[in-house]
Scaffold this motif. Structure first.
Motif, PDB file in Angstrom:
ATOM      1  N   PRO A  24       0.858  -1.208  -0.017  1.00  0.00           N
ATOM      2  CA  PRO A  24       0.075  -0.251   0.044  1.00  0.00           C
ATOM      3  C   PRO A  24       0.872   1.251  -0.075  1.00  0.00           C
ATOM      4  O   PRO A  24       0.315   2.216  -0.773  1.00  0.00           O
ATOM      5  N   SER A  25       2.222   1.162   0.575  1.00  0.00           N
ATOM      6  CA  SER A  25       2.755   2.517   0.651  1.00  0.00           C
ATOM      7  C   SER A  25       3.686   2.452  -0.441  1.00  0.00           C
ATOM      8  O   SER A  25       4.734   3.223  -0.439  1.00  0.00           O
ATOM      9  N   SER A  26       3.648   1.882  -1.629  1.00  0.00           N
ATOM     10  CA  SER A  26       4.431   1.742  -2.821  1.00  0.00           C
ATOM     11  C   SER A  26       4.430   3.134  -3.677  1.00  0.00           C
ATOM     12  O   SER A  26       5.325   3.271  -4.411  1.00  0.00           O
TER      13      SER A  26
ATOM     14  N   ARG B  78      -7.648   2.840   0.288  1.00  0.00           N
ATOM     15  CA  ARG B  78      -6.643   3.083   1.471  1.00  0.00           C
ATOM     16  C   ARG B  78      -6.007   4.716   1.109  1.00  0.00           C
ATOM     17  O   ARG B  78      -5.550   5.163   2.279  1.00  0.00           O
ATOM     18  N   ALA B  79      -6.419   5.207   0.125  1.00  0.00           N
ATOM     19  CA  ALA B  79      -5.863   6.573   0.010  1.00  0.00           C
ATOM     20  C   ALA B  79      -7.207   7.496   0.634  1.00  0.00           C
ATOM     21  O   ALA B  79      -6.884   8.745   0.582  1.00  0.00           O
ATOM     22  N   GLY B  80      -8.209   6.943   0.754  1.00  0.00           N
ATOM     23  CA  GLY B  80      -9.338   7.983   1.277  1.00  0.00           C
ATOM     24  C   GLY B  80      -9.113   7.913   3.037  1.00  0.00           C
ATOM     25  O   GLY B  80      -8.346   7.373   3.733  1.00  0.00           O
ATOM     26  N   ASN B  81     -10.371   8.407   3.657  1.00  0.00           N
ATOM     27  CA  ASN B  81     -10.341   8.315   5.053  1.00  0.00           C
ATOM     28  C   ASN B  81     -11.146   7.108   5.356  1.00  0.00           C
ATOM     29  O   ASN B  81     -10.375   6.271   6.057  1.00  0.00           O
ATOM     30  N   THR B  82     -12.351   6.958   5.197  1.00  0.00           N
ATOM     31  CA  THR B  82     -12.851   5.554   5.353  1.00  0.00           C
ATOM     32  C   THR B  82     -13.803   5.181   4.166  1.00  0.00           C
ATOM     33  O   THR B  82     -14.580   6.120   3.464  1.00  0.00           O
TER      34      THR B  82
ATOM     35  N   ARG C  33     -15.190  -2.073   5.278  1.00  0.00           N
ATOM     36  CA  ARG C  33     -14.769  -1.062   5.718  1.00  0.00           C
ATOM     37  C   ARG C  33     -13.333  -0.817   5.736  1.00  0.00           C
ATOM     38  O   ARG C  33     -12.647  -1.364   6.621  1.00  0.00           O
ATOM     39  N   ILE C  34     -12.691   0.129   5.075  1.00  0.00           N
ATOM     40  CA  ILE C  34     -11.373   0.174   4.947  1.00  0.00           C
ATOM     41  C   ILE C  34     -10.961   1.935   5.199  1.00  0.00           C
ATOM     42  O   ILE C  34     -11.450   2.641   4.649  1.00  0.00           O
ATOM     43  N   LYS C  35      -9.966   1.742   6.471  1.00  0.00           N
ATOM     44  CA  LYS C  35      -9.721   2.880   7.013  1.00  0.00           C
ATOM     45  C   LYS C  35      -8.455   3.250   6.146  1.00  0.00           C
ATOM     46  O   LYS C  35      -7.581   2.457   5.707  1.00  0.00           O
ATOM     47  N   GLY C  36      -8.049   4.794   6.076  1.00  0.00           N
ATOM     48  CA  GLY C  36      -7.034   5.106   5.218  1.00  0.00           C
ATOM     49  C   GLY C  36      -5.689   4.743   5.892  1.00  0.00           C
ATOM     50  O   GLY C  36      -5.552   5.077   7.118  1.00  0.00           O
ATOM     51  N   GLN C  37      -4.765   4.037   5.044  1.00  0.00           N
ATOM     52  CA  GLN C  37      -3.442   3.686   5.691  1.00  0.00           C
ATOM     53  C   GLN C  37      -2.483   3.433   4.533  1.00  0.00           C
ATOM     54  O   GLN C  37      -1.870   2.596   4.340  1.00  0.00           O
ATOM     55  N   LEU C  38      -2.174   4.499   3.772  1.00  0.00           N
ATOM     56  CA  LEU C  38      -1.545   4.430   2.704  1.00  0.00           C
ATOM     57  C   LEU C  38       0.133   4.097   3.109  1.00  0.00           C
ATOM     58  O   LEU C  38       1.092   3.803   2.521  1.00  0.00           O
TER      59      LEU C  38
ATOM     60  N   SER D 170       1.144   1.970   5.193  1.00  0.00           N
ATOM     61  CA  SER D 170       1.264   0.700   5.833  1.00  0.00           C
ATOM     62  C   SER D 170       2.104  -0.130   4.786  1.00  0.00           C
ATOM     63  O   SER D 170       1.841  -0.033   3.511  1.00  0.00           O
ATOM     64  N   THR D 171       2.843  -1.234   5.113  1.00  0.00           N
ATOM     65  CA  THR D 171       3.461  -1.826   4.410  1.00  0.00           C
ATOM     66  C   THR D 171       2.768  -3.347   4.081  1.00  0.00           C
ATOM     67  O   THR D 171       3.248  -4.257   3.237  1.00  0.00           O
ATOM     68  N   THR D 172       1.652  -3.513   4.857  1.00  0.00           N
ATOM     69  CA  THR D 172       0.843  -4.796   4.776  1.00  0.00           C
ATOM     70  C   THR D 172      -0.438  -4.241   4.442  1.00  0.00           C
ATOM     71  O   THR D 172      -0.980  -3.489   5.003  1.00  0.00           O
ATOM     72  N   PHE D 173      -1.362  -5.336   4.206  1.00  0.00           N
ATOM     73  CA  PHE D 173      -2.678  -5.032   3.750  1.00  0.00           C
ATOM     74  C   PHE D 173      -3.369  -5.544   5.107  1.00  0.00           C
ATOM     75  O   PHE D 173      -4.477  -4.851   5.368  1.00  0.00           O
ATOM     76  N   CYS D 174      -3.330  -6.790   5.810  1.00  0.00           N
ATOM     77  CA  CYS D 174      -3.726  -7.021   6.926  1.00  0.00           C
ATOM     78  C   CYS D 174      -2.823  -7.223   8.196  1.00  0.00           C
ATOM     79  O   CYS D 174      -1.807  -7.386   7.970  1.00  0.00           O
ATOM     80  N   SER D 175      -3.475  -7.568   9.208  1.00  0.00           N
ATOM     81  CA  SER D 175      -2.704  -7.478  10.503  1.00  0.00           C
ATOM     82  C   SER D 175      -2.255  -8.918  10.431  1.00  0.00           C
ATOM     83  O   SER D 175      -0.983  -9.377  11.147  1.00  0.00           O
ATOM     84  N   ALA D 176      -2.900 -10.179   9.905  1.00  0.00           N
ATOM     85  CA  ALA D 176      -2.248 -11.298   9.930  1.00  0.00           C
ATOM     86  C   ALA D 176      -2.805 -11.751   8.372  1.00  0.00           C
ATOM     87  O   ALA D 176      -3.856 -11.604   7.721  1.00  0.00           O
ATOM     88  N   ARG D 177      -1.941 -12.817   7.830  1.00  0.00           N
ATOM     89  CA  ARG D 177      -2.069 -13.412   6.453  1.00  0.00           C
ATOM     90  C   ARG D 177      -3.031 -14.363   6.566  1.00  0.00           C
ATOM     91  O   ARG D 177      -2.762 -15.499   7.453  1.00  0.00           O
TER      92      ARG D 177
END
Length: 310
Positions: free
Chosen positions: A194-196, A250-254, A291-296, A298-305
């Motif tokens: 996401p942070s690429s 992830r580029a928006g707020n929610t 529901r996706i909160k903005g988090q550009l 972040s280096t990962t998409f999910c907290s657990a794979r």
């Protein structure tokens, strides 16, 4: 020569003895019921003959009528239903293409339309153009609705409005049969994080870089992924649309992201991997809403794979 025996019931000793009338012949005493019966049958015989004759005539007329009627061909079910138009909310029944087997159901659409109604007026981005989705743009009156579709015949069903609703022709190149390799590519390639950086300059193979500029520039409130069709291994799959939607969200707020056809392997795997089970807030049938909160950053998409693929 044996004596004549009257044709009557044999004498049976009754349980109660009665004294027969005097001065009557024996055959009259015990056979008078038979004589009366013979007289009654003779009177009824003509009536029975008349009834049977009438029944035969009626049966003959019925057979003749049904035989002549069956010679006229009745319309089949298919002939009748060809003249019954189908109706979809918010549009003309004559302009809609035939719905696919995986078209969104009434209950699924109700869940999705409720979400849009709660957020309206909002920025609504839809990958795919099913007939029912035209109604979403009406629900989103005052907002912006953009359709991205690769089937030119479906685009002809919508009238673009520069102020609220627009539709764009897009191209998808990745067939569904490459989904396994592309999922491994997302996990192993830092360019897919996401942070690429901006999507237009992304080196990730799953990024859609040929979309209209306003898709990248706008902050989207609701994103719907129901395209491309992805209904065959050789057909374009939804790997890139789900990935691109996850980055845009992830580029928006929610941002609320709705994925349809999650009963299929590609939609399910990529939704788990890129939108995450922890973000799933509602579902109905083959529709999941995240529901996706903005988090550009972040280096990962999910907290657990959720799935390990080697």
């Amino acid at each position: 020569m044996p004596p004549e025996v009257p044709h009557c019931r044999p004498l049976v000793t009754p349980l109660v003895q009665f004294s027969p009338p005097q001065n009557l012949p024996i055959d009259y005493k015990y056979c008078r019921g038979r004589k009366r019966m013979n007289i009654t049958i003779k009177k009824l015989l003509p009536v029975l003959v008349l009834i049977l004759s009438s029944f035969s005539i009626i049966r003959f007329l019925f057979i003749t009528f049904t035989t002549s009627s069956s010679s006229t061909r009745l319309p089949t079910f298919s002939t009748i239903f060809q003249h019954i138009p189908s109706h979809e909310p918010g549009g003309s029944s004559t302009n809609h293409p035939k719905a696919s087997a995986n078209a969104i159901t009434e209950k699924e659409f109700q869940l999705l339309s409720n979400l849009v109604a709660q957020k309206s007026p909002c920025n609504l981005l839809i990958f795919g153009l099913e007939p029912k989705y035209l109604h979403l743009s009406q629900i989103n009156a005052g907002g912006t609705t953009i359709f991205l579709e690769d089937d030119i015949s479906k685009l002809s069903t919508i009238k673009a409005n520069s102020n609220s609703t627009r539709a764009y022709k897009v191209e998808y190149q990745m067939p569904g049969k490459e989904a396994y390799k592309l999922l491994k590519h997302v996990r192993q390639n830092p360019a897919c994080e996401p942070s690429s950086g901006p999507l237009q300059a992304s080196k990730c193979r799953l990024t859609l870089t040929n979309l209209p500029q306003e898709v990248y520039q706008q902050k989207w409130d609701v994103i719907v992924v129901d395209g491309p069709s992805g209904d065959a291994p050789e057909a374009a799959g939804r790997m890139a649309t789900i990935y691109t939607a996850s980055i845009i969200a992830r580029a928006g707020n929610t941002t609320y992201v709705a994925i349809h056809d999650v009963h299929r392997m590609i939609e399910k795997w990529f939704s788990w991997e890129l939108l995450c089970d922890e973000n799933l807030i509602s579902s109905k049938g083959k529709l999941w809403i995240f529901r996706i909160k903005g988090q550009l950053n972040s280096t990962t998409f999910c907290s657990a794979r959720p799935v390990v693929i080697e």
